[in-house]
Motif scaffolding. Sequence first.
Motif, short mmCIF file in Angstrom:
data_model
loop_
_atom_site.label_atom_id
_atom_site.label_comp_id
_atom_site.label_asym_id
_atom_site.label_seq_id
_atom_site.Cartn_x
_atom_site.Cartn_y
_atom_site.Cartn_z
N ARG A 1 16.65 10.85 8.03
CA ARG A 1 17.27 11.26 9.29
C ARG A 1 17.04 12.73 9.61
N ASP A 2 16.54 13.49 8.63
CA ASP A 2 16.33 14.92 8.85
C ASP A 2 14.83 15.24 8.87
N ASN A 3 14.06 14.34 9.46
CA ASN A 3 12.61 14.44 9.37
C ASN A 3 11.95 14.29 10.74
N ALA A 4 12.62 14.78 11.79
CA ALA A 4 12.17 14.53 13.15
C ALA A 4 10.77 15.08 13.42
N LEU A 5 10.48 16.29 12.94
CA LEU A 5 9.19 16.90 13.21
C LEU A 5 8.06 16.06 12.62
N ASN A 6 8.19 15.69 11.36
CA ASN A 6 7.16 14.87 10.74
C ASN A 6 7.04 13.50 11.40
N GLN A 7 8.16 12.96 11.88
CA GLN A 7 8.12 11.67 12.56
C GLN A 7 7.36 11.77 13.87
N LEU A 8 7.58 12.84 14.63
CA LEU A 8 6.83 13.03 15.87
C LEU A 8 5.34 13.18 15.60
N LEU A 9 5.00 13.97 14.59
CA LEU A 9 3.59 14.13 14.22
C LEU A 9 2.98 12.79 13.81
N LEU A 10 3.72 12.03 13.03
CA LEU A 10 3.22 10.77 12.51
C LEU A 10 3.03 9.75 13.62
N ILE A 11 3.95 9.68 14.56
CA ILE A 11 3.81 8.74 15.68
C ILE A 11 2.53 9.05 16.45
N ASN A 12 2.27 10.32 16.72
CA ASN A 12 1.05 10.70 17.44
C ASN A 12 -0.20 10.28 16.67
N VAL A 13 -0.20 10.49 15.37
CA VAL A 13 -1.36 10.13 14.55
C VAL A 13 -1.55 8.61 14.51
N LEU A 14 -0.47 7.86 14.36
CA LEU A 14 -0.56 6.41 14.29
C LEU A 14 -1.07 5.82 15.61
N VAL A 15 -0.58 6.35 16.74
CA VAL A 15 -1.05 5.85 18.03
C VAL A 15 -2.52 6.20 18.22
N PHE A 16 -2.92 7.40 17.81
CA PHE A 16 -4.32 7.81 17.90
C PHE A 16 -5.20 6.86 17.09
N ALA A 17 -4.79 6.56 15.87
CA ALA A 17 -5.56 5.64 15.02
C ALA A 17 -5.60 4.23 15.61
N ALA A 18 -4.48 3.80 16.18
CA ALA A 18 -4.43 2.45 16.77
C ALA A 18 -5.40 2.34 17.94
N MET B 1 0.84 -1.20 0.00
CA MET B 1 0.00 0.00 0.00
C MET B 1 0.87 1.25 0.00
N SER B 2 0.40 2.29 -0.67
CA SER B 2 1.18 3.52 -0.75
C SER B 2 1.29 4.19 0.61
N ILE B 3 0.26 4.06 1.46
CA ILE B 3 0.32 4.68 2.79
C ILE B 3 1.46 4.06 3.60
N VAL B 4 1.57 2.74 3.52
CA VAL B 4 2.65 2.06 4.24
C VAL B 4 4.00 2.52 3.72
N ASN B 5 4.12 2.66 2.42
CA ASN B 5 5.39 3.13 1.84
C ASN B 5 5.70 4.56 2.26
N ASP B 6 4.66 5.39 2.32
CA ASP B 6 4.87 6.77 2.77
C ASP B 6 5.36 6.82 4.21
N ILE B 7 4.78 5.98 5.06
CA ILE B 7 5.19 5.92 6.46
C ILE B 7 6.62 5.44 6.57
N ARG B 8 6.94 4.40 5.82
CA ARG B 8 8.30 3.85 5.85
C ARG B 8 9.32 4.89 5.38
N THR B 9 8.95 5.64 4.35
CA THR B 9 9.84 6.68 3.84
C THR B 9 10.04 7.78 4.87
N ALA B 10 8.96 8.16 5.55
CA ALA B 10 9.05 9.22 6.56
C ALA B 10 10.01 8.85 7.69
N PHE B 11 10.02 7.58 8.07
CA PHE B 11 10.88 7.15 9.18
C PHE B 11 12.28 6.78 8.72
N SER B 12 12.48 6.65 7.44
CA SER B 12 13.82 6.30 6.95
C SER B 12 14.72 7.52 6.80
#
Length: 296
Positions: free
Chosen positions: A14-31, A1-12
């Motif tokens: 190293r200069d993406n800390a802000l988006n990673q923090l935002l994404l972790i919050n969203v993923l936990v909320f959805a979970a 799925m493209s969403i999974v690929n987008d998430i994997r790319t975001a965490f891969s």
Amino acid sequence: MSIVNDIRTAFSRRDNALNQLLLINVLVFAAFILLRTVMFLLTQDKNGHQPVLEWLAVPSVPGTLLTRPWTLLTYSFIHFDFFHILFNLLNLYWFGALVREYLGDRRLVSLYVLGAIGGAVLYLLALNLIPALRSGPAILFGASASVTAIIVAAATLMPDYTFNVILIGPVRIKYIAAVLVLVSIAGINGSNAGGMLAHLGGALLGFVFIRQLQAGRDLGRPVQAVGDFVGNLVSGRPRMSVTHRSRPAEAPAPKKGGLARPEQDEIDLILDKISRSGYESLSKDEKQKLFKASQK
């Protein structure tokens, strides 16, 4: 799925800390939304998710906390109310972008983590030592302490930086931070006293973090060291030891087209200048030095 690929790319990256923090919050909320729904369908219990929540949220009972020390961090990624997470993530995005631009990804993450710990510590101390706040066992969750630490840190670093607030116009962020702190103080005698105390703990941490950084002491170094250790374990990279051979005492020439890293004293002077006169007062050379330092 493209969403999974987008998430994997975001965490891969190293200069993406802000988006990673935002994404972790969203993923936990959805979970948690999925968990609550599944548990309700299986058990007809709207609180079927409670055991998982209690395993990740900060307990007010110190003895319970000793058995769940990870909650000092995990609680800062948990939300249930849509407007709660929306407010926190918008502030994290706006103020986190400022901190990231001037101090870099690693110090942004350090502020988030230390803000969570600072908020949890004040919450625990107040609920266990102040008689008026003792109301039986409780739990703390939400990113508000971390976000407040980032807001106050940005206001301490760049007090005269302005945001255009809807229906109000340009407002200096030092006033935004001051209002946030006052609202938190006023809310201590309300129904969410623990949450308000966590806000204040995060605010205090954000202020102290920047003041110590301006004095040449980085409180985030332990957080960065732990992050590097965990990152090396996850990636499987071995730790390397570098031994330098003795060479004549001469300064190495920077690579062609590159910028030499500025000394900490220079960075401290630049940060002081930002505090006094704002980012716009910096020269092009000072901005380049600050940007280069943020890449460490």
